[in-house]
Design an enzyme around this catalytic site. Structure first.
Site, PDB file in Angstrom:
ATOM      1  N   SER A  17       4.676   0.852   6.772  1.00  0.00           N
ATOM      2  CA  SER A  17       3.970   0.892   8.056  1.00  0.00           C
ATOM      3  C   SER A  17       3.943  -0.473   8.714  1.00  0.00           C
ATOM      4  O   SER A  17       3.642  -0.578   9.893  1.00  0.00           O
ATOM      5  CB  SER A  17       2.521   1.335   7.828  1.00  0.00           C
ATOM      6  OG  SER A  17       2.502   2.611   7.267  1.00  0.00           O
ATOM      7  N   HIS A  41      10.234   5.412   9.686  1.00  0.00           N
ATOM      8  CA  HIS A  41       8.775   5.481   9.516  1.00  0.00           C
ATOM      9  C   HIS A  41       8.222   6.821   9.992  1.00  0.00           C
ATOM     10  O   HIS A  41       8.104   7.066  11.192  1.00  0.00           O
ATOM     11  CB  HIS A  41       8.136   4.310  10.288  1.00  0.00           C
ATOM     12  CG  HIS A  41       6.663   4.211  10.104  1.00  0.00           C
ATOM     13  ND1 HIS A  41       5.777   4.111  11.151  1.00  0.00           N
ATOM     14  CD2 HIS A  41       5.909   4.205   8.981  1.00  0.00           C
ATOM     15  CE1 HIS A  41       4.550   4.038  10.678  1.00  0.00           C
ATOM     16  NE2 HIS A  41       4.595   4.094   9.370  1.00  0.00           N
ATOM     17  N   GLU A  77       9.557   6.611  13.697  1.00  0.00           N
ATOM     18  CA  GLU A  77      10.012   5.346  14.275  1.00  0.00           C
ATOM     19  C   GLU A  77      11.236   4.858  13.495  1.00  0.00           C
ATOM     20  O   GLU A  77      11.193   4.775  12.259  1.00  0.00           O
ATOM     21  CB  GLU A  77       8.896   4.290  14.209  1.00  0.00           C
ATOM     22  CG  GLU A  77       7.729   4.624  15.127  1.00  0.00           C
ATOM     23  CD  GLU A  77       6.546   3.678  14.989  1.00  0.00           C
ATOM     24  OE1 GLU A  77       5.890   3.388  15.991  1.00  0.00           O
ATOM     25  OE2 GLU A  77       6.247   3.235  13.856  1.00  0.00           O
ATOM     26  N   ASN A 128       1.407   1.729  15.051  1.00  0.00           N
ATOM     27  CA  ASN A 128       0.332   1.065  14.309  1.00  0.00           C
ATOM     28  C   ASN A 128      -0.145  -0.216  14.973  1.00  0.00           C
ATOM     29  O   ASN A 128      -1.308  -0.600  14.820  1.00  0.00           O
ATOM     30  CB  ASN A 128       0.752   0.795  12.866  1.00  0.00           C
ATOM     31  CG  ASN A 128       0.585   2.041  12.024  1.00  0.00           C
ATOM     32  OD1 ASN A 128      -0.371   2.777  12.189  1.00  0.00           O
ATOM     33  ND2 ASN A 128       1.532   2.299  11.145  1.00  0.00           N
TER      34      ASN A 128
HETATM   35  N1  LIG Z   1      -0.809   7.086   4.575  1.00  0.00           N
HETATM   36  C1  LIG Z   1      -0.280   7.117   5.788  1.00  0.00           C
HETATM   37  O1  LIG Z   1      -0.862   7.669   6.733  1.00  0.00           O
HETATM   38  C2  LIG Z   1       1.058   6.466   6.039  1.00  0.00           C
HETATM   39  C3  LIG Z   1       1.748   6.764   7.224  1.00  0.00           C
HETATM   40  C4  LIG Z   1       3.029   6.201   7.432  1.00  0.00           C
HETATM   41  C5  LIG Z   1       3.569   5.343   6.478  1.00  0.00           C
HETATM   42  N2  LIG Z   1       2.860   5.066   5.339  1.00  0.00           N
HETATM   43  C6  LIG Z   1       3.495   4.171   4.357  1.00  0.00           C
HETATM   44  O2  LIG Z   1       4.100   4.991   3.346  1.00  0.00           O
HETATM   45  C7  LIG Z   1       4.050   4.298   2.077  1.00  0.00           C
HETATM   46  C8  LIG Z   1       3.342   5.172   1.060  1.00  0.00           C
HETATM   47  O3  LIG Z   1       2.023   5.422   1.501  1.00  0.00           O
HETATM   48  P1  LIG Z   1       1.182   6.656   0.919  1.00  0.00           P
HETATM   49  O4  LIG Z   1       0.029   6.841   1.842  1.00  0.00           O
HETATM   50  O5  LIG Z   1       2.077   7.797   0.587  1.00  0.00           O
HETATM   51  O6  LIG Z   1       0.634   6.014  -0.458  1.00  0.00           O
HETATM   52  P2  LIG Z   1       0.149   6.795  -1.784  1.00  0.00           P
HETATM   53  O7  LIG Z   1      -0.709   5.831  -2.512  1.00  0.00           O
HETATM   54  O8  LIG Z   1      -0.371   8.142  -1.456  1.00  0.00           O
HETATM   55  O9  LIG Z   1       1.529   7.016  -2.589  1.00  0.00           O
HETATM   56  C9  LIG Z   1       2.293   5.991  -3.149  1.00  0.00           C
HETATM   57  C10 LIG Z   1       2.967   6.571  -4.383  1.00  0.00           C
HETATM   58  O10 LIG Z   1       3.985   5.670  -4.827  1.00  0.00           O
HETATM   59  C11 LIG Z   1       3.986   5.696  -6.245  1.00  0.00           C
HETATM   60  N3  LIG Z   1       4.624   4.460  -6.703  1.00  0.00           N
HETATM   61  C12 LIG Z   1       4.130   3.197  -6.629  1.00  0.00           C
HETATM   62  N4  LIG Z   1       5.046   2.317  -7.117  1.00  0.00           N
HETATM   63  C13 LIG Z   1       6.131   3.049  -7.486  1.00  0.00           C
HETATM   64  C14 LIG Z   1       7.407   2.726  -8.044  1.00  0.00           C
HETATM   65  N5  LIG Z   1       7.743   1.458  -8.286  1.00  0.00           N
HETATM   66  N6  LIG Z   1       8.271   3.730  -8.302  1.00  0.00           N
HETATM   67  C15 LIG Z   1       7.954   5.015  -8.021  1.00  0.00           C
HETATM   68  N7  LIG Z   1       6.750   5.381  -7.484  1.00  0.00           N
HETATM   69  C16 LIG Z   1       5.867   4.411  -7.231  1.00  0.00           C
HETATM   70  C17 LIG Z   1       2.539   5.829  -6.627  1.00  0.00           C
HETATM   71  O11 LIG Z   1       2.409   6.345  -7.948  1.00  0.00           O
HETATM   72  C18 LIG Z   1       2.000   6.786  -5.547  1.00  0.00           C
HETATM   73  O12 LIG Z   1       2.090   8.136  -5.962  1.00  0.00           O
HETATM   74  C19 LIG Z   1       3.376   2.952   2.361  1.00  0.00           C
HETATM   75  O13 LIG Z   1       4.365   1.994   2.615  1.00  0.00           O
HETATM   76  C20 LIG Z   1       2.564   3.232   3.630  1.00  0.00           C
HETATM   77  O14 LIG Z   1       2.331   2.071   4.392  1.00  0.00           O
HETATM   78  C21 LIG Z   1       1.646   5.614   5.085  1.00  0.00           C
END
Ligand SMILES: NC(=O)c1ccc[n+]([C@@H]2O[C@H](COP(=O)([O-])OP(=O)(O)OC[C@H]3O[C@@H](n4cnc5c(N)ncnc54)[C@H](O)[C@@H]3O)[C@@H](O)[C@H]2O)c1
Length: 284
Positions: free
Chosen positions: A119, A140, A152, A190
């Site tokens: 993000s 994204h 994005e 964002n």
């Molecule tokens: N939450 C949102 O609304 C949102 C929206 C757009 C983008 N994002 C981005 O997406 C990404 C993930 O966010 P999220 O909300 O899904 O987080 P989350 O915490 O729900 O999920 C992250 C997952 O990644 C896994 N993980 C961590 N390190 C790992 C590795 N080395 N190998 C394999 N798996 C691994 C974790 O076990 C976890 O299940 C981030 O970069 C975030 O900024 C989030």
């Protein structure tokens, strides 16, 4: 044509599961990698539950058929034959750069694209740790991925035009709408949304209004589908704070600084919907 058939996703949390789901619903063969067996099982269950909901609502014919195109594994080397890998792990620059180094060594096709769903972390920081910076881009998605149509596309200064076009064409094939963004923390959405959410948290923290009234104000007075505090709970307060920190780091402007209450809530593990409590409480 994107030339993409085999998709890999790293991380099967909120976003990774959504990206895997829409990719499989789009007909792609999908391998998702989680960090351990328990998380892989949880990710698998999350995917299955979401697909069953989609089936019950008549959005897909068969959850089992779509699930048949997805494998959730724990070994990163299973991504070797992928044409596109989308990283969706925790919003942490060190974790992401370490992963991009590994992916660069594992994914064999020189045409394969390594994408990040970050993000806020500059795509350039991920591109330069690989031997293929021309093939690294941001893709994204928005949360919830199966519902929101915006994506994005964030090329770095080093991403080549072909990679950008293929990323766009992949996203369009999923029925999503791409917009182009420069590689700046927060991209378009964002950079506007996070300071708005942080302002709402500061307003609540100061005792100016209740969480419910702040949210009702924006829903009823500005026709937002949900208020900023409910939205922060949906995004995850840890993710909200991490994105704010990246924006603050990039622009050094006060409006991006995470308020103390947000920091305390994250330290307390009150992360919003995913832990059952944030600005509101939820049934787990
Ligand atoms: N939450 C949102 O609304 C949102 C929206 C757009 C983008 N994002 C981005 O997406 C990404 C993930 O966010 P999220 O909300 O899904 O987080 P989350 O915490 O729900 O999920 C992250 C997952 O990644 C896994 N993980 C961590 N390190 C790992 C590795 N080395 N190998 C394999 N798996 C691994 C974790 O076990 C976890 O299940 C981030 O970069 C975030 O900024 C989030």
């Amino acid at each position: 044509m994107s030339g993409i058939e085999r998709v890999g996703v790293v991380g099967c949390g909120l976003m990774g599961a959504g990206i895997a789901e829409v990719s499989a619903r789009g007909g792609y063969d999908v391998v998702v990698v989680e960090s351990d067996d328990a998380r892989a099982r949880a990710g698998h269950d999350r995917l299955e539950a979401s697909l069953k909901r989609a089936e019950a609502k008549g959005k897909i014919d068969s959850a089992a058929e779509v699930m048949g195109r997805i494998r959730v594994v724990t070994d990163l080397s299973e991504l070797a034959d992928r044409d596109l890998v989308v990283e969706a792990i925790v919003e942490d620059e060190d974790a992401k750069t370490a992963l991009f180094r590994e992916l660069d060594a594992i994914v064999t096709s020189p045409d394969a694209i390594l994408a990040s769903n970050t993000s806020s972390i500059p795509i350039m920081k991920l591109a330069v740790v690989t031997q293929r910076p021309t093939h690294v881009t941001g893709i994204h998605f928005f949360n919830p991925v199966p519902v929101l149509s915006l994506v994005e596309i964030v090329p770095s200064l080093l991403t080549d035009g072909d990679t950008k076009d293929r990323a766009r064409s992949f996203v369009t094939s999923l029925g999503k709408e791409p917009i182009d963004c420069q590689d700046r923390a927060g991209f378009v959405v964002n950079a506007l949304l996070i300071p708005f959410i942080l302002s709402a948290i500061r307003m609540f923290e100061s005792g100016f209004a209740t969480a419910e009234d702040i949210d009702r104000g924006l829903v009823l007075g500005a026709a937002h589908p949900q208020g900023p505090l409910a939205l922060a709970d949906l995004i995850g307060l840890d993710t909200t704070k991490a994105v704010a920190e990246s924006l603050y780091e990039e622009f050094k402007e006060q409006l991006y600084a995470p308020p103390p209450l947000l920091a305390r809530m994250v330290e307390a593990g009150l992360l919003g919907r995913k832990t059952g409590r944030g600005f509101y409480t939820y049934d787990k």
